[in-house]
Scaffold this motif. Sequence first.
Motif, PDB file in Angstrom:
ATOM      1  N   HIS A  17       0.795  -1.223   0.000  1.00  0.00           N
ATOM      2  CA  HIS A  17       0.000   0.000   0.000  1.00  0.00           C
ATOM      3  C   HIS A  17       0.829   1.275   0.000  1.00  0.00           C
TER       4      HIS A  17
ATOM      5  N   LYS B 108      -4.304   3.393  -0.563  1.00  0.00           N
ATOM      6  CA  LYS B 108      -4.734   1.998  -0.692  1.00  0.00           C
ATOM      7  C   LYS B 108      -5.119   1.415   0.646  1.00  0.00           C
ATOM      8  N   GLU B 517      -8.218  -2.819  -3.305  1.00  0.00           N
ATOM      9  CA  GLU B 517      -7.142  -1.828  -3.368  1.00  0.00           C
ATOM     10  C   GLU B 517      -7.682  -0.397  -3.400  1.00  0.00           C
TER      11      GLU B 517
END
Lengths: 226, 543, 363
Positions: A17, B108, B517
């Motif tokens: 991420h 994300k 995501e």
Amino acid sequence: MASQVVPHEEVVTLKHHFANDEQQLDASTIGMWVFLVTEIMFFGGLFLAYFAYRQAYPAAFASASNKTNLWLGAANTTVLICSSLTMAMAVHSASLGKRTLLVLFLILTLILGGVFLGVKAYEYHDKWVHHEVPGAHFDCEGCDDAGHAPLFFSLYFGMTGLHATHMLVGFVILSIIIVQASRGKFTAKWYTPVEMFGLYWHFVDIVWIFLFPLLYLIDRSHTGLK
Amino acid sequence: MITAPAPVKETKNYLNAQTGLKSWLLTGDHKRIAVMYLIVVTAFFALGGVFASLIRLELATPAGDLMESNQYNKVFTMHGVLMVFFFLIPSIPATLGNFLIPLMIGAKDLAFPKINLLSWYIYMLGGVFTLYVLLTGGVDTGWTFYTPFSTSYSNGYVVAAGLGIFINGFSAILTGLNFIVTIHRMRAPGLTWFRLPLFVWAHYATSAIMILGTPVVAVTLFLLVLERGLHIGFFDPAYGGDPVLFQHLFWFYSHPAVYIMILPSMGVISEVISTFSSKKPFGYTFIAFSSVAIAVFGFLVWGHHLFVAGQSIYAGLVFSILSYVVAIPSAIKVFNWAATMYKGRVRLETPMLYALGFIGLFTVGGLTGIFLSSLGMDVHLTDTYFVVAHFHYVMVGGALLGYLAGLHFWWPKIFGRMYSQVWSKVSAALVFVGFNLTFFPQFLLGYMGMPRRYHVYPPEFQVFNVLSSAGASVLALGLILPAIYLTWSLKHGAIASANPWGATGLEWQTSSPPISENFEVTPVVTTEAYDYSTVPQEVVHVG
Amino acid sequence: MTMEPKSFQLFPESASNFAPTVDGLYTYMVVVSAFFSLLVAFLIIFFAIKYRARPGQGVPKPVDEHSIGGMILEIAWSVIPLGLSLVMFAWGASIMFSESRPPKDAINIYVTGKRWMWKIQHMEGAREINELHVPVGRNVRLTMTSEDVIHDFFVPAFRTKADVLPGRYTTEWFRPTQVGTYHIFCAEYCGTKHSGMIGWVHVLSAEDYDKWLAQGSGEGSMAEGGESLFNQLGCANCHVKGGHGRAPNLYGAFGTKVDLSDGTSVRFDESYTRESILYPQAKIVAGYDKIMPTFKGLISDEGMLKLIEYIKSLGDPNGVVPGRNLPSEPSDIQKTGPMAAPMSETKAPATVSKTSAATGKQQ
């Protein structure tokens, strides 16, 4: 030792991420500092109580603090400062990718931390033997204002106990990091856990730098060193 | 736009990306963790609500005829503990905040997904301790745990309850830490601080309070537990300890904790009012900074809980004036929300109804707080039902209504389904009416002098107590309804579009529900927040 | 305010000097709050109707905040409420100031909270439980402590309350203005029977009060009780008059500033007296040795109050002798103390002028 850097590990260290390494490292660093702020507030409650009661019962605090063992406290301070130095050296070694040196300094830090905890345990035992633990057996021989003396010892055990708990937690994490380091998990490009642990270790050190004068030193002038 | 009875074609999203219990319990996805929080937070709320009902049932008559005094004391203590520590504090941040902050800033996930999951487990562990207390006989100290009652006299399980809250505190600390790092470092390209949605600003301020305040209450409860177990003398006058020191330490956290509960709610309201007026919030920067101002000043007013506790009058003066100062940013927000509707395109959808209800009730809650900030007035009112009414106007009228507004607003985003418009509006109306009927009489009771935490009361207080209990049943009905129609919507609700309300945030630009995501491609922000000219017209649902 | 039948009323009975002013402040606050609540409610409803969405309507143009005086509005709705609330602050603070400063001529009554009852001692010796008899029109000062947890002495009809803490003394004062019977509530949660820790204040006319006091308790005054404790515990062996003994002089000492051996000083008040008896070494008077033993565990809270009352009765340098609420009651202590009997105070009739009593002119 730099030759031991394994290229494919660099890829793995970036979590899905995050956009890039820089963002990931920044996040860890900010996170660690924020965590240390919460730690300051955590100890802050105890420091506040210390100052409030010291203000209220100066006589009891002055004489009770003379019951602490100045020499052991001073020795422990030295040990802890040295451990901060070895920890800083460990982080430095990590940044250079020198694995052996890193492991060496981490182990030195671990040993110094262990010495600190050992001395602390001895001091606690000493307090127990001399009935200086608040509770039913409390009997502070020669304390002024003995009625309020338990408060000092409650604070002494509360503050140093919380500090020692942090040392213990650090001891465990450090052991894990040593194993990881010896297996070559850290590289010159990625050694964030070592760096973050370093911040933690220095913080714990700094807390002691405040505790030592408040609990051991501040009222020695009344009776001189002993 | 709501599509008609859908040809159910499941698109790939975070809910169906993986299946099985394990895929939830070990997830790092902030959206799944948010849903897990939603479930347990709702359970704790229901439990707290059961205790509230018992309280109102008992107080319908002056005599203590439903339960023993000891039981009653345990009931109101559990009500307070569950609602404050296990519902109000985590409600919006841990569910909506967790779900939305990464989406709103185009990230994300949160910066530390594993820590996020850890904080859920810590919350559960704290909850287990508290449930243990509940099952083994309860605790009767009141949620404030005042010493020396809690340390030396209480006949409840103070140690276990204290540990439960102590543990639970770390959950809040970790959540706050995660939010702060995420907001600092994970924003999408182009998303500057002053382009952030006000919801994010509110959560930033909330997180700051969480990380600064929670450790203090943690160490305080830790000392309380030690005192209870070992009698170390900290708060016990018998050893020269000071019971009022506990109150200082406790309120140093617990007053700011009020802002942990209300600030996220204010963030929700800013989003909802703006969306359903199709207008940028009036005074965006004022609202953003007022959140920060509330967080800062919130730490300087704890002493107003101690006006009659033997505190020096000069300390009282300082805390009193600071309490007035902290009211100003709240007043700014209320006026700004009202002004946002000016020349807007106002649609009274369910979230908007809740939001408007919030403004009304929060205004009353805030203004009655002003009564309590006034020294001479507080002497008469403190520890009476006036205080009870005041903080319920803030906590229920404010925090809970904000939570319901947010839940209804983002429900289509979280689960991809619409709920019944009719029933949800009925529920909003019932909650508003029931709430006022329950708590307004308590202001009058308080001025009359009825002390709080009274199991048995003199008969002259009965009229208002009966009104209050009657209102509580309406309120309960209003709160049970959403549980039914929202659950029903999960399977039977119409499929929601990506942006059913015509809102502007980044979270509305991804599918409902979002993919794991969050975004197919990381969004790049080029405009200010709340630019309604970019929202396609056809999606705006006029109801 | 309203004193109609008890079934429905919005104000409690108004029975003390504080009640009218607290009610006045309350009314002012209610008016201001109602105005702003209604204003906000009106704006919301008005905007919701006037600017309701209509089918086919486009996105509204963003309002230029400057064109409608955005900054001026922000400042206006910050500053106007601030001004109004500063009035509340000042008004409330002035009430608190007068509540925190009991007039010197007040009658002293001692209150001990204990789960779950109020034990009350009058200086003349009368004792009561969950009942408090006071004369109308006289200033009454309660000196309060608790034997166990924190309580709070609350009389709604008097609009005042104060926490009652273990291990220290708090005070609360009022001047009853209306003969009658009023609730005493414990307002700080204190455990199982918290809601049973209630009682009654009986405000009596001057004659009734004198009659009530005359019934007495047969135990003698608190100061007399304190004196016998003082002798019984051996205090008198060291604390001799003039202070040439091994311990500081207590005659005329109460209320003075005491210099301590560590260079600081402390006011000789109830809390200091208590601390010095239980923790004699906590504060050592300059020029004396740490020889006093602790009396912790040897004196009950009520005994402590008697001792304090006795030490007070040894006179204070302001010439006020507390403990003499009744002029007619002779006592041997009176002869020993440096007396400057304030007859004006002790003779104060029930109709004492409100202004002179309220200002506490002897400060």
